[in-house]
Design an enzyme around this catalytic site. Structure first.
Site, PDB file in Angstrom:
ATOM      1  N   GLY A  13      54.498 -38.722 -45.209  1.00 37.87           N
ATOM      2  CA  GLY A  13      53.085 -39.221 -46.304  1.00 37.87           C
ATOM      3  C   GLY A  13      54.183 -39.940 -46.089  1.00 37.87           C
ATOM      4  N   ARG A  16      52.280 -44.797 -47.632  1.00 39.36           N
ATOM      5  CA  ARG A  16      52.416 -45.684 -48.901  1.00 39.36           C
ATOM      6  C   ARG A  16      52.960 -44.910 -49.854  1.00 39.36           C
ATOM      7  NH1 ARG A  16      46.476 -43.786 -50.509  1.00 39.36           N
ATOM      8  NH2 ARG A  16      45.770 -44.388 -47.845  1.00 39.36           N
ATOM      9  N   ASN A  64      48.870 -34.075 -39.022  1.00 39.24           N
ATOM     10  CA  ASN A  64      48.922 -33.283 -40.579  1.00 39.24           C
ATOM     11  C   ASN A  64      49.877 -32.067 -41.264  1.00 39.24           C
ATOM     12  OD1 ASN A  64      47.877 -31.573 -42.927  1.00 39.24           O
ATOM     13  ND2 ASN A  64      45.698 -31.560 -41.921  1.00 39.24           N
ATOM     14  N   SER A 143      58.355 -32.057 -58.848  1.00 42.56           N
ATOM     15  CA  SER A 143      57.617 -33.473 -59.251  1.00 42.56           C
ATOM     16  C   SER A 143      58.576 -32.428 -60.858  1.00 42.56           C
ATOM     17  CB  SER A 143      56.322 -32.942 -59.587  1.00 42.56           C
ATOM     18  OG  SER A 143      55.806 -33.548 -60.555  1.00 42.56           O
ATOM     19  N   TYR A 156      48.776 -28.174 -58.760  1.00 43.25           N
ATOM     20  CA  TYR A 156      50.207 -28.872 -58.941  1.00 43.25           C
ATOM     21  C   TYR A 156      51.191 -28.519 -58.745  1.00 43.25           C
ATOM     22  CZ  TYR A 156      52.564 -32.862 -58.527  1.00 43.25           C
ATOM     23  OH  TYR A 156      52.997 -34.356 -58.213  1.00 43.25           O
ATOM     24  N   LYS A 160      54.174 -27.175 -56.617  1.00 48.24           N
ATOM     25  CA  LYS A 160      55.463 -27.981 -57.004  1.00 48.24           C
ATOM     26  C   LYS A 160      56.823 -27.059 -57.512  1.00 48.24           C
ATOM     27  CE  LYS A 160      54.327 -32.003 -55.068  1.00 48.24           C
ATOM     28  NZ  LYS A 160      54.639 -32.655 -54.277  1.00 48.24           N
TER      29      LYS A 160
END
Length: 245
Positions: A13, A16, A64, A143, A156, A160
């Protein structure tokens, strides 16, 4: 100095946001960097072009991270192209925020696949080359939500939190081979993914709860990744570094 000159890094990833900043920081410190992207070839090409002047190798791969076969093929190709992998940054991630009562199975599965299964896929494929070299640093992006939870973000948060448990377990499995595995837990970061949080009264409410009174920049997270990738962090493993202001 971070002492990563000549190292080979792979960032998922990486076209960006936080990923691109990590790629940029690694390159500027002298590492050769491979990075993946899923659906933004123009951004990936632009990033490669931007970093070519630093005199190291930078290459983008469309892959991917949630697909086990694609990850296997990717690792083999990167090793063929670069010779080895010293640093792996599992950064690929998405959100599909929704209250659980409204969440679809597809939304849940998408988040688990990209945020958690990808970490399994990539780490499993890079472990043998690192074990053979008896050296390596694996950095997984978690996170603060994985530590404290948040309404509307059960998928999410679960993904995480899973990254944290995975990180601590893998650190114990491969520490004897001189391979470190750590996680970074960012707070609110100014990226495309959090753009909806950055304006209006909502943004001020979130900032009011942060001692430093601001959201993190992608560079704040990248600096932590650089530290963990380098010899400066060579006695740190199995840890979750909270970068939350």
């Amino acid at each position: 100095m971070s002492n990563i000159s000549g190292k080979i890094a792979l960032v998922t990833g990486g076209s960006r946001g936080i990923g691109a900043s990590i790629v940029e920081h690694l390159v500027k410190e002298g590492a050769d960097v491979a990075f993946t992207y899923l659906s933004s070839p123009d951004r990936a090409t632009a990033l490669v072009d931007q970093l070519q002047s630093h005199g190291v190798r930078v290459k983008a791969y469309q892959s991917n991270a949630s697909d086990h076969t694609q990850c296997k093929d990717l690792i083999a190709q990167v090793i063929q192209d670069f010779g080895k992998i010293d640093i792996l940054v599992n950064n690929a991630g998405i959100t599909r925020d929704n209250l659980l009562v409204r969440m679809t199975e597809e939304q849940w599965d998408d988040v688990m696949a990209i945020n958690l299964k990808s970490v399994f896929n990539m780490t499993k494929q890079v472990m043998r080359p690192m074990m053979k070299a008896k050296s390596g640093s694996i950095i997984n992006m978690s996170s603060v939500i994985g530590e404290m939870g948040n309404a509307g973000q059960s998928s999410y948060a679960a993904s995480k939190a899973g990254v944290i448990g995975f990180t601590k377990s893998i650190a114990k499995e491969i520490g004897s081979r001189n391979i470190r595995c750590n996680a970074i837990a960012p707070g609110f970061v100014e990226t495309d993914m959090t753009s909806y949080l950055q304006e209006g009264e909502g943004a001020e409410k979130y900032k009011a709860g942060i001692p430093l009174q601001r959201f993190a920049s992608a560079a704040d997270i990248a600096n932590t990744a650089l530290f963990l990738a380098s010899e400066m962090g060579n006695y740190i493993t199995g840890q979750v570094i909270s970068v939350c202001g």
